[in-house]
Motif scaffolding. Structure first.
Motif, PDB file in Angstrom:
ATOM      1  N   GLY A 108      -3.038   1.972   4.137  1.00 29.93           N
ATOM      2  CA  GLY A 108      -3.617   1.037   3.191  1.00 29.93           C
ATOM      3  C   GLY A 108      -3.384  -0.434   3.442  1.00 29.93           C
ATOM      4  N   VAL A 109      -2.512  -0.800   4.367  1.00 28.59           N
ATOM      5  CA  VAL A 109      -2.217  -2.219   4.581  1.00 28.59           C
ATOM      6  C   VAL A 109      -3.443  -2.941   5.136  1.00 28.59           C
ATOM      7  CG1 VAL A 109      -0.744  -3.843   5.807  1.00 28.59           C
ATOM      8  CG2 VAL A 109       0.220  -1.714   4.941  1.00 28.59           C
ATOM      9  N   THR A 110      -4.038  -2.395   6.173  1.00 28.73           N
ATOM     10  CA  THR A 110      -5.220  -3.017   6.765  1.00 28.73           C
ATOM     11  C   THR A 110      -6.379  -3.028   5.776  1.00 28.73           C
ATOM     12  OG1 THR A 110      -4.529  -2.245   8.949  1.00 28.73           O
ATOM     13  CG2 THR A 110      -6.807  -2.933   8.706  1.00 28.73           C
ATOM     14  N   GLN A 111      -6.560  -1.926   5.049  1.00 29.06           N
ATOM     15  CA  GLN A 111      -7.647  -1.858   4.078  1.00 29.06           C
ATOM     16  C   GLN A 111      -7.448  -2.854   2.938  1.00 29.06           C
ATOM     17  OE1 GLN A 111      -6.047   0.650   5.414  1.00 29.06           O
ATOM     18  NE2 GLN A 111      -7.531   2.134   6.210  1.00 29.06           N
ATOM     19  N   ALA A 115     -10.172  -5.630   1.858  1.00 26.30           N
ATOM     20  CA  ALA A 115     -10.717  -5.752   0.506  1.00 26.30           C
ATOM     21  C   ALA A 115     -10.549  -7.166  -0.035  1.00 26.30           C
ATOM     22  CB  ALA A 115     -10.022  -4.745  -0.416  1.00 26.30           C
ATOM     23  N   ALA A 116      -9.402  -7.792   0.233  1.00 23.92           N
ATOM     24  CA  ALA A 116      -9.168  -9.152  -0.254  1.00 23.92           C
ATOM     25  C   ALA A 116     -10.113 -10.151   0.404  1.00 23.92           C
ATOM     26  CB  ALA A 116      -7.711  -9.542   0.002  1.00 23.92           C
ATOM     27  N   VAL A 117     -10.322 -10.011   1.715  1.00 19.53           N
ATOM     28  CA  VAL A 117     -11.210 -10.933   2.417  1.00 19.53           C
ATOM     29  C   VAL A 117     -12.653 -10.763   1.942  1.00 19.53           C
ATOM     30  CG1 VAL A 117     -12.191 -11.519   4.673  1.00 19.53           C
ATOM     31  CG2 VAL A 117      -9.741 -11.155   4.440  1.00 19.53           C
ATOM     32  N   VAL A 118     -13.107  -9.517   1.798  1.00 21.00           N
ATOM     33  CA  VAL A 118     -14.474  -9.270   1.331  1.00 21.00           C
ATOM     34  C   VAL A 118     -14.654  -9.806  -0.090  1.00 21.00           C
ATOM     35  CG1 VAL A 118     -16.149  -7.474   0.755  1.00 21.00           C
ATOM     36  CG2 VAL A 118     -14.823  -7.315   2.863  1.00 21.00           C
ATOM     37  N   LEU A 139      -0.046  -7.182  -0.863  1.00 19.61           N
ATOM     38  CA  LEU A 139      -0.221  -6.528  -2.163  1.00 19.61           C
ATOM     39  C   LEU A 139      -0.387  -5.023  -1.999  1.00 19.61           C
ATOM     40  CD1 LEU A 139      -0.574  -6.742  -5.206  1.00 19.61           C
ATOM     41  CD2 LEU A 139      -3.013  -7.174  -4.828  1.00 19.61           C
ATOM     42  N   ALA A 140      -1.187  -4.594  -1.023  1.00 18.85           N
ATOM     43  CA  ALA A 140      -1.384  -3.158  -0.797  1.00 18.85           C
ATOM     44  C   ALA A 140      -0.072  -2.480  -0.418  1.00 18.85           C
ATOM     45  CB  ALA A 140      -2.428  -2.940   0.292  1.00 18.85           C
ATOM     46  N   ALA A 141       0.734  -3.139   0.417  1.00 18.05           N
ATOM     47  CA  ALA A 141       2.016  -2.565   0.820  1.00 18.05           C
ATOM     48  C   ALA A 141       2.970  -2.441  -0.362  1.00 18.05           C
ATOM     49  CB  ALA A 141       2.643  -3.425   1.907  1.00 18.05           C
ATOM     50  N   LEU A 142       3.003  -3.447  -1.226  1.00 13.52           N
ATOM     51  CA  LEU A 142       3.884  -3.395  -2.392  1.00 13.52           C
ATOM     52  C   LEU A 142       3.452  -2.286  -3.354  1.00 13.52           C
ATOM     53  CD1 LEU A 142       4.460  -7.198  -3.127  1.00 13.52           C
ATOM     54  CD2 LEU A 142       6.066  -5.564  -2.119  1.00 13.52           C
ATOM     55  N   ILE A 163      -2.175   6.673   2.014  1.00  9.05           N
ATOM     56  CA  ILE A 163      -3.523   7.187   2.250  1.00  9.05           C
ATOM     57  C   ILE A 163      -4.389   7.016   1.002  1.00  9.05           C
ATOM     58  CG2 ILE A 163      -4.857   9.293   2.695  1.00  9.05           C
ATOM     59  CD1 ILE A 163      -2.562  10.205   4.516  1.00  9.05           C
ATOM     60  N   GLY A 164      -3.799   7.298  -0.162  1.00  5.24           N
ATOM     61  CA  GLY A 164      -4.537   7.099  -1.407  1.00  5.24           C
ATOM     62  C   GLY A 164      -4.887   5.646  -1.643  1.00  5.24           C
ATOM     63  N   VAL A 165      -3.928   4.736  -1.393  1.00  2.95           N
ATOM     64  CA  VAL A 165      -4.183   3.305  -1.548  1.00  2.95           C
ATOM     65  C   VAL A 165      -5.258   2.843  -0.572  1.00  2.95           C
ATOM     66  CG1 VAL A 165      -3.147   1.015  -1.317  1.00  2.95           C
ATOM     67  CG2 VAL A 165      -1.882   2.833  -2.464  1.00  2.95           C
ATOM     68  N   ALA A 166      -5.234   3.383   0.639  1.00  6.82           N
ATOM     69  CA  ALA A 166      -6.245   3.011   1.637  1.00  6.82           C
ATOM     70  C   ALA A 166      -7.649   3.360   1.160  1.00  6.82           C
ATOM     71  CB  ALA A 166      -5.943   3.719   2.960  1.00  6.82           C
ATOM     72  N   TRP A 167      -7.798   4.554   0.580  1.00  2.00           N
ATOM     73  CA  TRP A 167      -9.123   4.950   0.092  1.00  2.00           C
ATOM     74  C   TRP A 167      -9.546   4.124  -1.115  1.00  2.00           C
ATOM     75  CZ3 TRP A 167     -12.752   7.254   2.567  1.00  2.00           C
ATOM     76  CH2 TRP A 167     -12.446   8.124   3.614  1.00  2.00           C
ATOM     77  N   MET A 168      -8.621   3.764  -1.959  1.00  3.50           N
ATOM     78  CA  MET A 168      -8.958   2.895  -3.091  1.00  3.50           C
ATOM     79  C   MET A 168      -9.460   1.539  -2.598  1.00  3.50           C
ATOM     80  SD  MET A 168      -5.743   3.727  -5.625  1.00  3.50           S
ATOM     81  CE  MET A 168      -6.127   2.345  -6.673  1.00  3.50           C
ATOM     82  N   CYS A 169      -8.769   0.969  -1.614  1.00  7.79           N
ATOM     83  CA  CYS A 169      -9.183  -0.329  -1.064  1.00  7.79           C
ATOM     84  C   CYS A 169     -10.523  -0.218  -0.341  1.00  7.79           C
ATOM     85  CB  CYS A 169      -8.106  -0.851  -0.113  1.00  7.79           C
ATOM     86  SG  CYS A 169      -6.547  -1.300  -0.898  1.00  7.79           S
ATOM     87  N   THR A 170     -10.724   0.888   0.362  1.00  6.25           N
ATOM     88  CA  THR A 170     -11.999   1.098   1.057  1.00  6.25           C
ATOM     89  C   THR A 170     -13.142   1.191   0.057  1.00  6.25           C
ATOM     90  OG1 THR A 170     -10.896   2.237   2.884  1.00  6.25           O
ATOM     91  CG2 THR A 170     -13.254   2.611   2.630  1.00  6.25           C
ATOM     92  N   SER A 171     -12.938   1.905  -1.040  1.00  5.24           N
ATOM     93  CA  SER A 171     -13.965   2.017  -2.073  1.00  5.24           C
ATOM     94  C   SER A 171     -14.277   0.657  -2.686  1.00  5.24           C
ATOM     95  CB  SER A 171     -13.513   2.995  -3.162  1.00  5.24           C
ATOM     96  OG  SER A 171     -13.302   4.280  -2.628  1.00  5.24           O
TER      97      SER A 171
END
Length: 341
Positions: A108-111, A115-118, A139-142, A163-171
């Motif tokens: 989720g860190v990269t995602q 998400a923040a940039v988009v 923020l995603a890491a925290l 993995i769950g945070v990554a999918w949330m950010c991707t969505s």
């Protein structure tokens, strides 16, 4: 693995020098330097490798110096430094979690950075993509670390929650792409693939400063890193503050990938692949940090060369190439993790 023990009085440092690791560093550094020079040599005004090396040393005519130092060096430097940040970050994540599939791409860190940039591009925010990418990654890491906490944050829980945070950010990213205008969506898409096109010293210099701080920090955390490889219980017996060590490694790895992503975008699979390649080159049971960083640099620079040469007159984003090459590695790792030992 055999090695040569050493101890320095100033600074007070001791350790074991492994010839195989040193040899792997030299080999990968030479390959990365070759890819670095080739990247500078390519372009509408082609240069020879001798001219590039001479220009990097300050020699040559004014026209060549301008082309090398002003037009092409910032792109090559950004790729070199971003690759090192991704490779080193991947090594920290895999060591901290004791999971070969753990990397900023997966937890989720990269995602979060994407998400923040988009969100900034879609809203027309005045804040630059570098600051937004860094804030999103942190923020995603925290969030991942807090949600993974249950009387301590184990590596296994960090990966699953990540993995769950990554999918949330991707969505969230996909939603923002849909509701934004055509121009903003196209601009965001170019960044999300990971791209070295148009990079300047404004991208390379902050990343260089960050690495100058974070690489020594990573080396200083080496003792805790090696202890965590043995498992939490053994690390505690050896006197390692497990949760403090894991949090320190997490923050260092997040800072590395945040600065790298801010400069080059979320270049896929480099943080996952570089530590595995480095471990096999060095023949160690863990991912050597410096070899991983150099391997990451080589992967990004080599992928950028392929992206520029694959289709005539078209420069693909570097993340497209790393994604195509990294996906088979991920499938192989998944198949290997399920095979009987």
């Amino acid at each position: 693995m055999s090695g040569i023990a050493f101890r320095l009085s100033v600074p007070p440092v001791s350790g074991l020098l492994r010839p195989r690791v040193v040899g792997a560093c030299l080999v990968v550094a030479a390959a990365a330097f070759m890819a670095f020079c080739l990247g500078i040599a390519l372009g509408e005004y082609p240069l020879g490798l001798g001219e590039v090396i001479r220009s990097l040393a300050g020699g040559g005519d004014q026209g060549t110096l301008f082309v090398v130092h002003e037009l092409r060096l910032p792109r090559a430097l950004t790729g070199l430094l971003a690759g090192a940040a991704f490779g080193l970050s991947g090594a920290l994540f895999q060591t901290m979690t004791r999971n070969p599939l753990a990397s900023p791409d997966m937890i989720g860190v990269t995602q979060g950075a994407g998400a923040a940039v988009v969100a900034g591009i879609a809203s027309g925010a005045a804040v630059g993509s570098q600051a937004l990418g860094f804030a999103g990654a942190v923020l995603a890491a925290l969030v991942t670390y807090v949600l993974a906490w249950r009387r301590g944050a184990s590596g296994h829980r960090i990966v699953l929650v990540g993995i769950g945070v990554a999918w949330m950010c991707t969505s969230a990213t996909e939603y923002l792409m849909v509701v934004s205008g055509d121009f903003q969506a196209q601009q965001a898409l170019g960044w999300l693939f990971g791209n070295l096109n148009g990079r300047t010293y404004a991208h390379a210099v902050p990343l260089a400063i960050a690495l100058a701080v974070l690489v020594p920090v990573t080396l200083l955390l080496g003792r805790w890193t090696r202890a965590l490889q043995l498992g939490d219980e053994v690390a505690r017996v050896l006197g390692t503050p497990v949760q403090l060590a894991r949090l320190s490694l997490l923050l260092t790895g997040v800072a590395l990938v945040a600065f790298g992503t801010s400069a080059a975008g979320p270049v896929a699979f480099v943080a996952l692949a570089a530590p595995h390649i480095a471990r096999r080159l060095a023949r160690t049971a863990w991912a050597p940090p410096l070899v991983s960083a150099l391997t990451g640099s080589f992967l990004v620079l080599a992928a950028d060369l392929i992206a520029r040469l694959l289709i005539p007159d078209v420069e693909l984003p570097v993340g497209v190439v790393t994604g195509v090459l990294g996906a088979p590695l991920l499938l192989w790792l998944l198949a290997r993790s399920r095979s009987p030992r």
